[in-house]
Scaffold this motif. Structure first.
Motif, short mmCIF file in Angstrom:
data_model
loop_
_atom_site.label_atom_id
_atom_site.label_comp_id
_atom_site.label_asym_id
_atom_site.label_seq_id
_atom_site.Cartn_x
_atom_site.Cartn_y
_atom_site.Cartn_z
N ALA A 48 14.18 53.26 21.23
CA ALA A 48 14.93 53.00 22.46
C ALA A 48 15.92 51.87 22.22
O ALA A 48 17.09 51.93 22.62
N LEU A 49 15.46 50.83 21.54
CA LEU A 49 16.33 49.70 21.22
C LEU A 49 17.45 50.09 20.26
O LEU A 49 18.60 49.66 20.41
N ILE A 52 20.07 52.07 22.20
CA ILE A 52 20.88 51.19 23.03
C ILE A 52 21.90 50.47 22.16
O ILE A 52 23.09 50.34 22.52
N TRP A 71 26.86 48.76 27.76
CA TRP A 71 25.42 48.74 28.02
C TRP A 71 24.97 50.03 28.69
O TRP A 71 23.89 50.56 28.40
N ARG A 72 25.79 50.55 29.61
CA ARG A 72 25.43 51.83 30.25
C ARG A 72 25.38 52.95 29.22
O ARG A 72 24.50 53.82 29.27
N GLY A 92 22.08 52.62 27.23
CA GLY A 92 20.91 53.01 28.01
C GLY A 92 20.84 54.49 28.27
O GLY A 92 19.74 55.08 28.32
N VAL A 136 19.09 56.95 25.43
CA VAL A 136 17.70 56.73 25.01
C VAL A 136 16.85 58.00 25.02
O VAL A 136 16.01 58.21 24.15
N LEU A 177 11.35 57.43 30.23
CA LEU A 177 12.01 56.13 30.13
C LEU A 177 13.53 56.26 30.17
O LEU A 177 14.23 55.37 30.68
N THR A 181 16.28 53.61 31.67
CA THR A 181 17.19 52.80 30.87
C THR A 181 18.65 53.10 31.21
O THR A 181 19.50 52.20 31.18
N TYR A 223 19.15 51.02 34.47
CA TYR A 223 18.85 49.59 34.56
C TYR A 223 19.23 48.77 33.33
O TYR A 223 19.15 47.54 33.38
N THR A 224 19.62 49.40 32.21
CA THR A 224 19.99 48.62 31.03
C THR A 224 21.16 47.69 31.31
O THR A 224 21.13 46.51 30.94
#
Length: 419
Positions: free
Chosen positions: A302-303, A306, A324-325, A328, A331, A367, A371, A374-375
């Motif tokens: 996931a990281l 991103i 950032w969107r 996320g 993911v 998830l 993400t 909210y990421t």
């Protein structure tokens, strides 16, 4: 007659449950995907009410759902958009492959499963779910955002890479020789290239052929053409999703707009069935033994996803918020990961690989919508704390920062991304 009645009862219960869950998600302003997956678990093996008669129909509906999701995404972009994005974003595809395939390969080797299993698990962790991400973009109203072309470019590069990867992994699992594997790979690449060439060079002619003033005829021709191309592509070892996406790219102008309007309800119905089908084939009893490694792998990848999306979007000139969107949104894993793991399980590579992949995908497919939403606010809150301006800073600095922030927001949320 009895089996027909059971089919109608089961299928009707599924559709009714999906409608109610979608209504609940709408009230909560949340993507319904996790709720659809939980519904699939409830109706699946080991669930509260296992299905029988309607499962095969749901499987077909799920496959159509993925095809329609990618067709509708393709309708948002022109062939020139696709070619220019692929030319500019191929470095992002390479970064995506390295960052996200490596964790899966390393875990398989650490668990002693061997090199073939390492190649398989690398594919499972590499490819994002086009179906889930397409649904998330639509649910969150981000199809027109500036970061969306970057997201789609990465997804298309992944799907096109599967045209290379799947023949290779199939040959490895079957123990085929170099010659047989090379022939399969050459066929897959040729078909993918041909479909792309037809979409780019002859899109106008295809639109004229499809065009009709009668909505019924337009719907039948577009849907039939899409399913036909997707089926031929899949038969020739190319992703059906790639074929559907390129059909959408080939359609333009009024045809694309009318098709989008006609197919939206069908897309929503069959896309919901795709997520239910995924849950149906997840046996909860198989998950606990592999939950910890699957959870660790999910967190790491996931990281890395991103990071991939953020880097690719920043490279394309998108502001930090949009970047950032983008990260996320990428993911979620889904259909390709399950297909890859299924090939390995059928070949008898390792009995634990299937449950691990299922648990891993289930975690990230739940998830992923979280993400995606909210990421960006979490990252903005974290970075704003780190970069907080001291109280003694000048008023002019505050004014400049506020202006830049407003400019970023407007650029991210209002700039059109496609047609």
């Amino acid at each position: 007659m009895h089996s027909s009645a059971i089919f109608l009862i089961e299928f009707g219960a599924i559709i009714l449950a999906l409608g109610l869950l979608g209504r609940v998600a709408g009230r909560l302003r949340f993507s319904p995907i996790p709720l659809y997956l939980l519904a699939g678990l409830a109706f699946g093996k080991g669930g509260l009410l296992p299905l029988g008669a309607s499962e095969e129909f749901v499987a077909i509906g799920a496959e159509i759902g993925v095809i329609l999701l990618l067709l509708m995404l393709g309708l948002e972009y022109t062939a020139s958009d696709l070619v220019s994005n692929l030319k500019t974003q191929y470095p992002a595809g390479l970064v995506d492959a390295v960052l996200n395939a490596t964790p899966g390969a390393v875990l398989a080797l650490l668990m002693g499963w061997g090199p073939v299993a390492a190649v398989v698990l690398a594919g499972v962790t590499w490819v994002s779910s086009s179906g889930v991400i397409a649904k998330v973009l639509n649910d969150l109203g981000r199809v027109g955002n500036r970061e969306t072309p970057v997201i789609l470019s990465i997804l298309v590069l992944e799907d096109l890479s599967m045209a290379v990867y799947l023949p290779i992994i199939t040959a490895l699992l079957a123990g085929a020789g170099l010659a047989a594997g090379s022939i399969t790979l050459a066929i897959a690449l040729s078909v993918a290239g041909l479909v792309l060439l037809l979409a780019v060079r002859f899109g106008r002619h295809i639109s004229r052929f499809v065009s009709s003033d009668d909505p019924e005829k337009l719907l039948l021709v577009v849907l039939g053409l899409t399913l036909l191309v997707a089926g031929v592509a899949q038969q020739l070892q190319v992703s059906a999703a790639v074929g559907a996406f390129l059909v959408g790219i080939a359609l333009s102008g009024e045809v694309a707009e009318s098709t989008h309007h006609l197919l939206t309800p069908l897309r929503d119905l069959f896309a919901a069935m795709f997520f239910v089908f995924f849950g149906l084939h997840t046996n909860a009893a198989d998950i606990p033994p592999v939950l910890l490694p699957a959870l660790a792998l999910a967190v790491v990848t996931a990281l890395t996803k991103i990071a991939t999306g953020y880097w690719a979007a920043r490279r394309a000139g998108v502001s930090p918020k949009g970047s950032w969107r983008a990260g996320g949104t990428l993911v979620a894993r889904g259909e390709f990961s399950i297909v890859i793991a299924g090939l390995a399980v059928t070949a008898g590579v390792n009995p634990a690989l299937g449950p691990l992949a299922t648990a891993y995908v289930l975690i990230l497919v739940v998830l992923g919508p979280l993400t995606a939403r909210y990421t960006e606010p979490i990252a903005q809150r974290f970075t704003s704390r780190r970069e907080a301006v001291p109280v003694s800073a000048t008023a002019s600095q505050d004014s400049t920062a506020a202006t830049a922030s407003a400019s970023d927001t407007a650029a991210d949320d209002q700039a059109p991304a496609g047609r």
